[in-house]
Design an enzyme around this catalytic site. Structure first.
Site, PDB file in Angstrom:
ATOM      1  N   TRP A   1      34.748  38.496  47.352  1.00  0.00           N
ATOM      2  CA  TRP A   1      34.531  37.692  46.154  1.00  0.00           C
ATOM      3  C   TRP A   1      35.288  38.295  44.965  1.00  0.00           C
ATOM      4  CZ3 TRP A   1      31.520  38.851  41.637  1.00  0.00           C
ATOM      5  CH2 TRP A   1      31.273  37.754  40.795  1.00  0.00           C
ATOM      6  N   HIS A   2      35.317  39.617  44.862  1.00  0.00           N
ATOM      7  CA  HIS A   2      36.014  40.264  43.751  1.00  0.00           C
ATOM      8  C   HIS A   2      37.527  40.162  43.885  1.00  0.00           C
ATOM      9  CE1 HIS A   2      32.123  42.262  42.809  1.00  0.00           C
ATOM     10  NE2 HIS A   2      32.621  42.295  41.602  1.00  0.00           N
ATOM     11  N   GLY A   3      38.053  40.216  45.103  1.00  0.00           N
ATOM     12  CA  GLY A   3      39.495  40.136  45.273  1.00  0.00           C
ATOM     13  C   GLY A   3      39.960  40.892  46.494  1.00  0.00           C
TER      14      GLY A   3
END
Length: 508
Positions: free
Chosen positions: A362-364
């Site tokens: 989700w963050h990258g």
């Protein structure tokens, strides 16, 4: 509209995108006061207001027309899937659709090596991903027998499918559309029809909106501006990247340690700024009402995404993590951790690892995220072992005042938590693998020594020794939650069961 922002950005020394973002967050505050003036009898006008303000933010201000079209595509796709797929795989189809879209954009951002001074679609898309996946599960819960749901699922279930305008208003709720807070559909609709206020009427108003909203909201806005000022003034000199500069290694070790810790505070100040600004704007719309305090004053804690004092002065690492990115923790707990656990079983290692993996994706895709989350698992394990084995020995008897030993224990916990927080957060900000490893090397790997020695002590006989000491002194260790409890607290029913077990053990 760049002509309005370029001169200001040049004068302040910030990027144009940063100035635009902060301007949108500030504009959201007076717009929140307009939003709440729309009567509950005009719900479609409220939905339309949210949509139009968000369009204004994305297109003329941020110049993200293509990004807005992408977000709209995710919204419409989710709306169609949730309405037409009736089977139990529906929420996972929505998850794969929106998370896959987000991951593609993360890859594109990494390919073009866009710095975090550039504001583009992935930031708002991360917030929208939480909203849409939560909505899908809420719809599924609405199709499920109530006896099979826990308290949160019962409260948030969607039994009446929204109209397209209602869903667009929810998806593009303007105070949180850019950086959060994310909210579930039931909470949004309770804001629209004002049932959130539970029929409590302000003495000075013919409507049910409680007094005190503006006071709290503008205090949040002022707090956000203070932290924004701190970041703008000090971030050029104090940031995690300073660790990998030649200057850093010319300083003494103790000075480097102190400089690094202060740099961590300055790095966090930008998050404190944007999250408290959006919290203030949300409160002005009416979101976040949590009842009344002992003196009868209204409380507005439901829109908070961060508790600053608990982060900067935590008694332990769990308290710190519980106070950071609060709404994301709720999403991970309710939509991942509990959902990947087979029915009738308690969450275990598999549930934990899938949740950590989801948080990382989700963050990258930057390797720094994975270094942070991987090491974070060991940190939470060490914290759990300390709490279960060491803490009971310093707790005073029930009803007795806090002892000096307990205060020293808490002080050490605060100091250690801040040291570990800054150590584990550095890769999260530096992003690439080589810079992250070099930063840890220049700090002499102190975080690994702290956590590694703690785990070695407990795993090589320390736990048995302390348990025996607890038994000898008549102490009972607290039954702990799982190591990842900072993002995934157990259901309330499980907590009640654990408390009963603890009471029985104390009687024995």
């Amino acid at each position: 509209m760049d002509a309005l922002f370029v001169p200001l950005a040049s004068a302040i020394g910030a990027s144009v995108d940063q100035i635009k973002l902060i301007s949108c967050l500030l504009i959201a505050c007076p717009l929140g006061s307009l939003f709440i003036r729309i009567p509950a009898s005009q719900p479609n006008l409220k939905h339309l207001f949210n949509l139009l303000v968000s369009v204004f933010f994305f297109i003329p201000v941020l110049d993200l027309s293509r990004g807005f079209v992408q977000l709209l595509g995710s919204v419409l796709g989710t709306y169609y899937i949730a309405a037409n797929v009736k089977g139990p795989n529906m929420p996972w189809m929505v998850f794969a659709f929106v998370m896959g879209h987000l991951t593609v954009n993360h890859i594109i951002r990494a390919f073009y090596n866009l710095s975090y001074e550039t504001f583009e679609v992935t930031g708002p898309q991360m917030v929208l991903t939480m909203k849409l996946t939560t909505f899908a599960w809420n719809v599924w819960d609405g199709r499920t027998a109530p006896e099979n749901l826990d308290k949160w699922q019962l409260q948030k279930r969607v039994t009446k499918y929204p109209t397209l305008l209602e869903f667009l208003g929810y998806s593009f709720y303007f105070p949180g559309v850019l950086v959060g807070p994310y909210l579930d559909y039931a909470s949004y609709m309770s804001l629209i029809d004002e049932s959130l206020f539970e029929g409590k009427r302000s003495p000075s108003s013919t409507r049910s909106i409680p007094d005190g909203r503006k006071r709290v909201a503008y205090r949040k806005m002022l707090t956000g501006l203070v932290f924004l000022g701190i970041f703008v003034v000090l971030s050029p000199s104090f940031h995690y990247g300073i660790v990998i500069t030649p200057w850093f290694m010319t300083q003494g070790f103790l000075y480097r340690m102190a400089y690094f810790q202060f740099s961590g505070f300055i790095e966090r100040s930008k998050y404190y700024a944007i999250w408290t600004l959006t919290e203030g704007a949300s409160i002005l719309t009416g979101l976040g009402f949590t009842g009344y305090g002992p003196s009868g004053e209204s409380t507005w804690e439901g829109a908070a995404n961060v508790k600053i004092l608990e982060i900067e002065l935590p008694s332990n690492f769990k308290v710190l993590l519980d106070s950071w990115n609060i709404n994301t923790n709720i999403w991970l707990r309710e939509c991942i951790y509990k959902r990947v656990t087979p029915k009738g079983k308690k969450p275990g290692f598999r549930s934990s690892m899938l949740t950590f993996a989801t948080s990382a994706f989700w963050h990258g895709i930057a390797t720094g995220y994975y270094l942070t989350f991987f090491f974070g698992g060991f940190i939470t394990t060490a914290g759990r072992l300390c709490r279960a084995n060491l803490r009971p020995l310093v707790l005073p008897p029930p009803g007795a005042p806090t002892t000096i030993t307990k205060r020293i224990y808490d002080l050490i916990g605060t100091f250690a938590s801040i040291l570990i927080l800054n150590y584990v957060a550095a890769p999260f900000m530096l992003l690439n693998f080589s810079d992250s490893i070099e930063a840890w090397r220049r700090l002499h790997w102190y975080g690994f020594w702290m956590i590694g020695s703690t785990l070695a002590f407990f795993w090589l006989g320390g736990s048995s020794f302390l348990k025996a000491l607890q038994k000898k002194e008549g102490k009972v260790a607290e039954k702990m939650m799982t190591p990842e409890s900072h993002v995934m607290p157990p259901p309330l029913d499980d907590v009640a069961e654990e408390l009963k077990e603890l009471q029985q053990r104390m009687k024995e």
